[in-house]
Write a protein that holds these residues in place. Structure first.
Motif, PDB file in Angstrom:
ATOM      1  N   THR A 215       0.845  -1.180   0.000  1.00 22.44           N
ATOM      2  CA  THR A 215       0.000   0.000   0.000  1.00 22.44           C
ATOM      3  C   THR A 215       0.885   1.235   0.000  1.00 22.44           C
ATOM      4  O   THR A 215       1.861   1.303   0.748  1.00 22.44           O
ATOM      5  CB  THR A 215      -0.915   0.015   1.239  1.00 22.44           C
ATOM      6  OG1 THR A 215      -1.651  -1.213   1.271  1.00 22.44           O
ATOM      7  CG2 THR A 215      -1.880   1.172   1.194  1.00 22.44           C
TER       8      THR A 215
ATOM      9  N   THR B 271      -1.786   3.928  -4.189  1.00 22.78           N
ATOM     10  CA  THR B 271      -2.325   2.661  -4.672  1.00 22.78           C
ATOM     11  C   THR B 271      -2.231   1.570  -3.626  1.00 22.78           C
ATOM     12  O   THR B 271      -1.570   1.721  -2.608  1.00 22.78           O
ATOM     13  CB  THR B 271      -1.577   2.215  -5.957  1.00 22.78           C
ATOM     14  OG1 THR B 271      -2.284   1.108  -6.515  1.00 22.78           O
ATOM     15  CG2 THR B 271      -0.151   1.814  -5.658  1.00 22.78           C
ATOM     16  N   SER B 272      -2.876   0.466  -3.921  1.00 25.08           N
ATOM     17  CA  SER B 272      -2.756  -0.747  -3.126  1.00 25.08           C
ATOM     18  C   SER B 272      -2.751  -1.912  -4.099  1.00 25.08           C
ATOM     19  O   SER B 272      -3.620  -2.011  -4.962  1.00 25.08           O
ATOM     20  CB  SER B 272      -3.931  -0.874  -2.154  1.00 25.08           C
ATOM     21  OG  SER B 272      -3.814  -2.064  -1.419  1.00 25.08           O
TER      22      SER B 272
ATOM     23  N   TYR C 174      -6.308   3.800  -5.767  1.00 27.62           N
ATOM     24  CA  TYR C 174      -7.341   4.468  -4.976  1.00 27.62           C
ATOM     25  C   TYR C 174      -7.566   5.859  -5.530  1.00 27.62           C
ATOM     26  O   TYR C 174      -6.629   6.616  -5.722  1.00 27.62           O
ATOM     27  CB  TYR C 174      -6.902   4.568  -3.507  1.00 27.62           C
ATOM     28  CG  TYR C 174      -7.862   5.347  -2.664  1.00 27.62           C
ATOM     29  CD1 TYR C 174      -9.089   4.806  -2.298  1.00 27.62           C
ATOM     30  CD2 TYR C 174      -7.561   6.637  -2.254  1.00 27.62           C
ATOM     31  CE1 TYR C 174      -9.983   5.520  -1.535  1.00 27.62           C
ATOM     32  CE2 TYR C 174      -8.454   7.361  -1.490  1.00 27.62           C
ATOM     33  CZ  TYR C 174      -9.663   6.802  -1.129  1.00 27.62           C
ATOM     34  OH  TYR C 174     -10.557   7.526  -0.387  1.00 27.62           O
TER      35      TYR C 174
END
Length: 152
Positions: free
Chosen positions: A47, A51-52, A150
């Motif tokens: 993470t 983003t992840s 995300y």
């Protein structure tokens, strides 16, 4: 086997965490994006502030600190040597590059709802606008790899 290599004191300055998969795929996450490595069930979860990404543990070869002057942010996430698919964010859009010309790129919400389908141009790139997306986690799927991001 999963291995996280720590350098000796006084060694080269590291600026990324590299995730190596068994198929030769390498993704690099710059320290400037504050990467956090966690485990969830049978997955390694990387993470960052942008983003992840989830990696099945059985597909990992190693996770290492990396010395790479070319990595400046999560925007330099790289795929396999056979495709070198790259995901980057530029001017409010997600840019997918380095793929095979004409390949399909699908975009999904994290709950699996289909958002859109895009085709890589003759240079193997496509720009996907994200300004019209609502806040949440999205999954970009190519024939070579998937990528989560995300949208705040």
């Amino acid at each position: 086997m999963l291995l996280l290599c720590l350098p000796a004191a006084g060694a080269w300055a590291q600026n990324a965490i590299a995730v190596w998969q068994n198929d030769g795929t390498v993704a690099k996450f710059a320290f400037t994006e504050k990467p956090v490595v966690t485990y969830s069930a049978n997955e390694l979860v990387m993470t960052t502030t942008k983003t992840s990404v989830r990696y099945p543990i059985n597909r990992l070869q190693k996770v290492v600190f990396d010395v790479d002057e070319n990595v400046t942010s999560v925007e330099d996430v790289k795929s396999s040597p056979s495709g070198d698919v790259k995901f980057s964010f530029r001017d409010g859009s997600l840019v997918v590059s380095g793929g095979n010309a004409g390949a399909i790129v699908n975009l999904y919400q994290s709950n699996g709802v289909f958002v859109g389908q895009f085709r890589l141009d003759g240079d193997g790139s496509v720009t996907i606008p994200t300004s019209n997306l609502s806040s949440g986690v999205y999954i970009v799927n190519t024939q070579k790899m998937s990528f989560k991001f995300y949208k705040p």
